[in-house]
Design a protein around this motif. Structure first.
Motif, short mmCIF file in Angstrom:
data_model
loop_
_atom_site.label_atom_id
_atom_site.label_comp_id
_atom_site.label_asym_id
_atom_site.label_seq_id
_atom_site.Cartn_x
_atom_site.Cartn_y
_atom_site.Cartn_z
N THR A 108 9.29 -27.82 -17.65
CA THR A 108 10.37 -28.01 -16.68
C THR A 108 11.40 -29.01 -17.15
O THR A 108 12.35 -29.32 -16.43
N LYS A 109 11.20 -29.54 -18.37
CA LYS A 109 12.10 -30.59 -18.85
C LYS A 109 12.61 -30.25 -20.25
O LYS A 109 11.99 -29.50 -20.99
N THR A 110 13.73 -30.86 -20.58
CA THR A 110 14.18 -30.81 -21.96
C THR A 110 13.47 -31.91 -22.74
O THR A 110 12.76 -32.75 -22.16
N VAL A 111 13.68 -31.91 -24.04
CA VAL A 111 13.07 -32.94 -24.89
C VAL A 111 13.40 -34.32 -24.36
O VAL A 111 12.55 -35.21 -24.30
N SER A 112 14.63 -34.52 -23.91
CA SER A 112 15.02 -35.85 -23.46
C SER A 112 14.78 -36.06 -21.98
O SER A 112 15.18 -37.07 -21.42
N GLY A 113 14.12 -35.08 -21.32
CA GLY A 113 13.71 -35.31 -19.94
C GLY A 113 14.64 -34.77 -18.88
O GLY A 113 14.38 -34.92 -17.69
N ALA A 114 15.73 -34.13 -19.28
CA ALA A 114 16.62 -33.51 -18.29
C ALA A 114 15.94 -32.26 -17.72
O ALA A 114 15.07 -31.68 -18.37
N PRO A 115 16.34 -31.83 -16.53
CA PRO A 115 15.71 -30.63 -15.96
C PRO A 115 16.03 -29.39 -16.80
O PRO A 115 17.18 -29.18 -17.19
N ALA A 116 15.01 -28.59 -17.07
CA ALA A 116 15.21 -27.31 -17.76
C ALA A 116 15.47 -26.24 -16.70
O ALA A 116 15.13 -26.43 -15.53
N PRO A 117 16.06 -25.14 -17.09
CA PRO A 117 16.30 -24.08 -16.10
C PRO A 117 14.98 -23.52 -15.57
O PRO A 117 13.95 -23.64 -16.22
N THR A 118 15.04 -22.90 -14.39
CA THR A 118 13.87 -22.18 -13.89
C THR A 118 13.69 -20.91 -14.71
O THR A 118 14.63 -20.13 -14.86
N PHE A 119 12.52 -20.76 -15.25
CA PHE A 119 12.28 -19.64 -16.17
C PHE A 119 10.91 -19.07 -15.81
O PHE A 119 9.90 -19.77 -15.92
N HIS A 120 10.87 -17.84 -15.35
CA HIS A 120 9.61 -17.27 -14.89
C HIS A 120 8.64 -17.07 -16.05
O HIS A 120 9.05 -16.67 -17.13
N PRO A 121 7.36 -17.30 -15.81
CA PRO A 121 6.36 -16.90 -16.82
C PRO A 121 6.54 -15.41 -17.13
O PRO A 121 6.90 -14.64 -16.24
N ARG A 122 6.34 -15.06 -18.38
CA ARG A 122 6.62 -13.68 -18.77
C ARG A 122 5.57 -13.16 -19.75
O ARG A 122 5.06 -13.88 -20.59
N VAL A 123 5.30 -11.88 -19.61
CA VAL A 123 4.39 -11.20 -20.51
C VAL A 123 4.72 -9.73 -20.38
O VAL A 123 5.36 -9.31 -19.40
N CYS A 124 4.33 -8.91 -21.34
CA CYS A 124 4.47 -7.47 -21.16
C CYS A 124 3.28 -6.76 -21.76
O CYS A 124 2.35 -7.38 -22.26
N LEU A 125 3.32 -5.44 -21.70
CA LEU A 125 2.15 -4.65 -22.10
C LEU A 125 1.76 -4.88 -23.55
O LEU A 125 0.58 -4.74 -23.91
N ARG A 126 2.74 -5.24 -24.40
CA ARG A 126 2.38 -5.47 -25.80
C ARG A 126 1.62 -6.79 -25.96
O ARG A 126 0.64 -6.86 -26.70
N GLY A 127 2.10 -7.81 -25.29
CA GLY A 127 1.40 -9.09 -25.35
C GLY A 127 -0.01 -8.98 -24.82
O GLY A 127 -0.97 -9.52 -25.39
N LEU A 128 -0.16 -8.24 -23.70
CA LEU A 128 -1.49 -8.07 -23.12
C LEU A 128 -2.41 -7.32 -24.07
O LEU A 128 -3.62 -7.45 -24.01
N SER A 129 -1.81 -6.51 -24.94
CA SER A 129 -2.60 -5.71 -25.88
C SER A 129 -2.92 -6.46 -27.16
O SER A 129 -3.51 -5.89 -28.08
N GLN A 130 -2.51 -7.71 -27.24
CA GLN A 130 -2.74 -8.45 -28.48
C GLN A 130 -4.23 -8.61 -28.78
O GLN A 130 -4.63 -8.71 -29.93
N ILE A 131 -5.05 -8.63 -27.73
CA ILE A 131 -6.49 -8.78 -27.98
C ILE A 131 -6.97 -7.65 -28.88
O ILE A 131 -7.62 -7.87 -29.90
N SER A 132 -6.62 -6.41 -28.49
CA SER A 132 -7.11 -5.30 -29.32
C SER A 132 -6.37 -5.24 -30.65
O SER A 132 -6.87 -4.65 -31.60
N ASN A 133 -5.20 -5.85 -30.73
CA ASN A 133 -4.52 -5.93 -32.03
C ASN A 133 -5.28 -6.88 -32.96
O ASN A 133 -5.51 -6.57 -34.13
N THR A 134 -5.68 -8.02 -32.43
CA THR A 134 -6.42 -8.99 -33.25
C THR A 134 -7.78 -8.43 -33.67
O THR A 134 -8.21 -8.62 -34.80
N TYR A 135 -8.45 -7.75 -32.73
CA TYR A 135 -9.79 -7.25 -33.04
C TYR A 135 -9.78 -5.79 -33.49
O TYR A 135 -10.81 -5.12 -33.47
N SER A 136 -8.64 -5.30 -33.90
CA SER A 136 -8.51 -3.90 -34.26
C SER A 136 -9.34 -3.53 -35.48
O SER A 136 -9.41 -4.29 -36.46
N PRO A 137 -9.97 -2.35 -35.46
CA PRO A 137 -10.65 -1.87 -36.67
C PRO A 137 -9.68 -1.62 -37.82
O PRO A 137 -10.11 -1.45 -38.96
#
Lengths: 839, 242
Positions: A90-119
């Motif tokens: 919620t802050k910049t390096v120097s402590g100023a307020p950072a913008p509101t930024f929603h947590p984000r993920v998508c189907l590719r990120g969620l699939s990283q587990i099977s990417n890492t453990y892929s045969p």
């Protein structure tokens, strides 16, 4: 299950000064989980009983996606069990307020587990034992592999010169230690080798950056480092009253960013406008969709510029203050008229100043003349027979033919829509443009960007919140990181050899011979255009090394394959596509015998006598790149502490927040203004952004009779280039993992093609076979095959070949003016024919 | 929860079709958190005409992302569909062993220890959102993912990381998560903010606003199943002419 479980933890997992503090972990059952630091996990990596305790790490998704999501990675007994979206600081390096930024993920990120453990993972180092590409391998030790690499690189360098070894670290990762700005460049520098392009994806993403530099940057000024490219922070689009998605399918390819656009519409009634030959998910949710003929983009922009000028919808004060609009052009040379040529008695700086016509006292004046009242925007002025037009006058004349009707003929967009777009553009402020890299995949991609910036300049939309033309942004585009010293610790940087010049270097020794290559996070043999030529060139090399976590089409051509880690298995830092620093701790130990590229390079470097440049852990290099704790750290990261960096995703000290390029209206051009009249392009006849037909994909091309379909190869949400291709979850929802060619039912009927028929797509450069998908989402006369699916011995995503069997490598000479973006693969500027085929 | 309302929440989910872009992140997230075997989807994303009612030409093929109409006069929206958690649930009524039951909060669940695999519920469900575990399921590489533990509510076993052969599975509203105050995972991961979960008994909740004033509708409402999943209708249709 083929995966080795490795337990990091002794019996007791304890949260100590966690990487992510517990109250930020929304997914955790407090009793079952503990936050951990990378060091803690690394320090307990050896053996130990399975405890069942869950550790959660915050990391960044670095796999070459504009989403650049933050991931919370859950690890139980050394195995990743879950990925979810992570909170932002919620802050910049120097402590100023950072913008509101929603947590984000998508189907590719969620699939990283099977990417890492892929045969499909490459588990061990291998050397080739059959002919190149035959798939015959012998497992070898890391010691043997790195000795082979060191010996062959030394041999090639001794025989053909240092630069005959080409290192190609690429955009498969956008992190700092590995990938597009990674350790491969450092290795190339210290062994004196050549290296591929670091300024983003030269393979098609360099044309629009070049056009951006024509207008906004003086490439000859050393302070500009050979050119750069940046854009607005994604949350800045909340300030826009209209957003034009030009060749930009945000809702499919950068999914979380689309939420910001929808929020803007919901909060402020922001108009969303899509310009695309395809009816994409983005177009489907836009308020207006302009179904444009592919490659006719500049014509549509010219039509808008013409309407804006004709109807007085331009921003006159902005043009006077911040653009070269009022400056006079010498009609004899098309170069800027200089004050000394028409105003007697001037000396020094004033003599070389630009010339304007003062409407107040109707006299020619140097642009910097303090007595200047109001500079004329339009007209021709001069003396003794010289009638010099203003730059804006020349623009108005150049775009005058682009009436709504003529624009409609050129673009296939109805004239009423041309007018509607122009009316919106001229009356809505601020108006932002999101230009996709698809706009860059054209021979005249530079011109498209030049045109968009011209329009944004005359409507006063550059350097303002909610304006601009944005393709790519983020920490990597700032000065936060000392990449020059990271790349060239000995002060002697590598020699640049762009991917577009690779084949010439191999085949003709131009500009110098290349006889060996090391590809890292780079599937060059599949993803580069004119693939048949590329594969042939790679096969001619004396020695090829590929580091990858899967046996890619490129790895199949290697002499030595090194097993690389996925981003869960190594430490790095991501600051791409947004303005946060996302520390990427190693959350599990490298699987099998895989190693990070940094570790692999270290082993080779030691055997080549340059091991001293790689003898530190990645954390230490990150500190060096950031000048952490140093007074000379860049202002964007000054005062950053290691604890801050590894505790949350902290926002850079950007100015302003959200970041807007040129917010202070100081443009690093020769004139200090926005140069929509580009003097250096006069020799190319491109000083103004006037439509030119595509080099290949145009009905005016004689080839069009033989190959009448424009061939696009766009991105799908189901993979990121050639990553995430062969993962079961994504394959199940993406046509069973089978590629397809989008074709309009009209074009299909004319060829006797039914849905799901096998078709052959071909031109003089090559062919591919794939099943047809009939859809009204694509314009008649255009076909599209999503790029990136694998064409390897084991996996045939398409039935045969890949879209890049059809694309070309025709580079536009004007781009060479911009040292960092000198060439571009025009993937979409491509014609094909399609016919029904047997499987 | 607002003061003065019942202590038992009435859980509902609202999906804004104006925000859904058909990305399947919710479905893949569902697959992850619930460790669904390959080929099984508790949550799917259909490509539809906006609001499922159109006179436009039918799609050229039955694939995702293929629009209605004729280029350039085309239209398309998406409809994510999982268990609708009906108040008057046909699946509850037909279950001969009371394996499928409805909690007071509106969540419809399957007790895997009671389910005998008769599949009457699958036949009865008008939404086609239940899947039968045929056993021998294959999973994505990497081992068990997601929540990873058994979960019981009032003694009923309503979640196991790997369900046994012969049971019927479906969306649980992530009961193990909502019971500790978290959001269902599809809500958590939706990159568009298209999904809202909450308590319809709380008039101040976002779901109450969307249901009571936002025009959210139920799927196949005419059947009288009273789903607890609502959809905000698509307001926009792309007009190529303005």
């Amino acid at each position: 299950m083929s995966v080795t479980r490795r337990a990091f933890l002794g019996g007791s997992a304890v949260a100590v000064g966690g990487l992510v503090v517990a109250d930020k972990l929304r997914f955790l059952k407090p009793a079952a989980a503990a936050a951990a630091t990378a060091e803690q996990a690394a320090g307990t990596a050896s053996g130990g009983a399975l405890s069942g305790a869950e550790l959660v790490y915050r990391t960044g998704h670095s796999n070459n996606c504009d989403g650049a999501c933050g991931h919370l990675v859950h690890v139980v007994d050394g195995r990743v069990t879950m990925v979810g979206p992570a909170p932002w600081g919620t802050k910049t390096v120097s402590g100023a307020p950072a913008p509101t930024f929603h947590p984000r993920v998508c189907l590719r990120g969620l699939s990283q587990i099977s990417n890492t453990y892929s045969p499909d993972r490459v588990k061990y180092p291998y050397k080739r034992v059959g002919p190149r590409g035959s798939g015959q391998w012998q497992r070898i030790s890391w010691d043997e592999a790195t000795s082979l690499i060191a010996e062959n690189f030394k041999r090639v360098q001794d025989k053909y010169g240092k630069t005959a070894v080409w290192v190609a670290p690429y955009t498969g990762s956008l992190a700092l230690i590995e990938g597009v700005v990674g350790a491969g460049f450092r290795f190339a520098s210290v062994i004196g080798a050549s290296a591929g392009d670091s300024e983003g994806d030269n393979e098609g993403d360099s044309a629009t950056p070049a056009g951006w530099n024509y207008v906004l940057v003086d490439p000859a000024n050393p302070a500009n480092g050979g050119g750069f490219f940046t854009g607005h922070e994604s949350v800045d689009f909340l300030s826009a009253k209209a957003i034009v998605f030009w060749a930009n399918n945000v809702a499919e390819t950068s999914i979380p960013d689309w939420r910001i656009m929808l929020d803007a519409r919901q909060q402020s009634g922001t108009q969303l406008i899509s310009v695309d030959p395809r009816f994409t998910p983005t177009a489907a949710q836009s308020d207006m969709w302009l179904p444009i003929r592919p490659g006719a983009d500049t014509a549509l922009i010219d039509g808008v510029i013409n309407y804006v000028i004709k109807n007085g919808l331009y921003d006159a004060p902005y043009i006077r203050a911040y653009t070269v609009g009022p400056y006079l052009v010498d009609p004899r040379t098309k170069k800027w008229l200089r004050a000394k040529e028409v105003i007697p008695g001037l000396s020094g700086k004033a003599a070389d100043d630009y010339v304007v016509f003062d409407e107040a006292d109707r006299r020619l004046k140097a642009a910097g003349d303090p007595t200047l009242g109001s500079a004329a925007l339009f007209g021709r002025y001069g003396q003794a027979g010289l009638q010099a037009p203003t730059a804006l006058q020349l623009l108005a004349e150049a775009v005058a033919p682009f009436t709504p009707e003529r624009t409609s003929e050129l673009t296939d967009v109805p004239a009423s829509q041309v007018v509607a777009l122009a009316q919106a553009w001229g009356t809505t402020k601020p108006l932002a443009v999101r230009a996709g890299f698809g706009l860059s995949h054209w021979y005249h991609g530079d011109l498209h960007m030049q045109a968009l910036l011209t329009l944004q300049a005359i409507t006063g939309n550059i350097g303002v919140h909610g304006g601009g033309v944005t393709t790519f942004a983020g920490g990597l585009t700032t000065t936060a990181f000392d990449l020059l010293h990271w790349w060239a610790p000995n002060g002697k940087p590598y020699t640049l050899l762009e991917p577009m010049n690779f084949c010439d270097a191999v085949e003709k020794g131009k500009p110098f011979p290349v006889r060996a290559a090391w590809f890292m996070v780079d599937n060059f043999a599949q993803q580069m255009s004119d693939r048949n030529r590329v594969v042939n060139a790679i096969k001619q090399l004396d020695f090829v090394v590929v580091s990858d976590y899967v046996l890619s089409a490129t790895a199949e051509l290697a002499d030595v394959v090194l097993p690389a880690c996925t981003y869960f298995e190594k430490t790095d830092l991501l600051s791409s596509n947004n303005f946060y620093l996302q520390y990427m701790p190693k959350v599990i130990e490298p699987l099998f015998e895989s190693k990070s590229d940094l570790d692999a390079i270290r082993l080779v470097a030691e055997k080549m006598g340059v091991g001293q440049y790689f003898d530190k852990p990645p954390q230490e290099y990150l500190k060096e790149i950031l000048h952490l704790g140093q007074k000379d750290a860049d202002p964007t990261v000054r005062g950053l502490t290691w604890e801050q960096l590894t505790t949350e995703a902290v926002h850079l000290n950007t100015d302003p927040i959200p970041y807007v390029p040129f917010f202070n209206k100081q443009f690093p051009t020769k004139s200090g203004k926005i140069e929509f009249y580009v003097e250096m392009l006069v020799p190319f006849g491109q000083e103004l952004a006037v439509h030119q037909e595509p080099i290949e994909a145009s009905p005016t091309n004689p080839l069009f009779k033989k190959y009448p379909l424009v061939f696009l190869s766009t991105h799908t949400r189901f993979r990121t280039h050639s990553q995430y291709v062969n993962l079961p979850w994504l394959k199940e929802v993406n046509n069973g993992g089978n590629g397809f060619l989008e074709i309009n039912p009209k074009d299909a009927a004319a060829r006797g093609i039914a849905n799901d028929d096998v078709v052959r797509v071909f031109n003089d450069r090559g062919q591919m076979k794939v099943r047809a998908r009939l859809t009204e989402a694509i314009k008649p006369g255009v076909v599209n095959c999503y790029q990136g699916g694998w064409d390897t011995l084991k996996v045939k995503h398409y039935i045969e070949g890949h879209p890049n069997n059809l694309t070309h490598q025709i580079a536009k000479p004007a781009q060479a003016l911009i040292p960092n973006f000198p060439s571009n693969a025009a993937y979409y500027d491509c014609l094909v024919q399609v016919e029904r085929s047997e499987a | 929860m607002a003061a003065g309302t019942s202590t038992t929440p009435h859980h509902v989910m609202v999906i804004d079709t104006n925000r859904c872009v058909g990305c399947w992140t919710c479905a893949v997230g569902c697959k992850e958190v619930n460790n669904e075997p390959l080929g099984y989807w508790w949550n799917r994303v259909l490509t539809t005409a906006p609001n499922q009612s159109t006179s436009a030409k039918k799609p050229a093929s039955e694939n995702i992302d293929v629009p209605w109409g004729e280029y350039p006069n085309v239209e398309m929206s998406y409809l994510p569909v999982a268990c609708q958690h009906c108040n008057d649930a046909p699946c509850v009524k037909v279950c001969p062993v009371q394996a499928t039951f409805r909690r007071d909060d509106g969540t419809v669940l399957v007790d895997y220890e009671r389910c005998i695999g008769c599949r009457y519920c699958i036949a009865a469900c008008p939404y086609g959102v239940r899947v039968f575990n045929w056993g021998g399921g294959e999973y994505a590489p990497g081992g068990v993912v997601g929540y990873g533990k058994d979960y019981r509510t009032d003694g009923h076993l309503v979640f196991e990381p790997e369900r046994p052969k012969g049971v019927v599975e479906k969306c649980t509203f992530c009961v193990e998560r909502i019971d500790v105050g978290e959001q269902p995972f599809c809500v958590e991961v939706c990159p568009l903010g298209a999904r809202v979960f909450g308590d319809l008994n709380d008039p101040a909740s976002e779901v109450s606003q969307l249901v009571n004033e936002g025009g959210a509708v139920q799927l196949l409402a005419e059947l009288g199943t009273e789903p607890n999943v609502y959809y905000v209708p698509t307001r926009r249709r792309v007009m190529t002419e303005t």
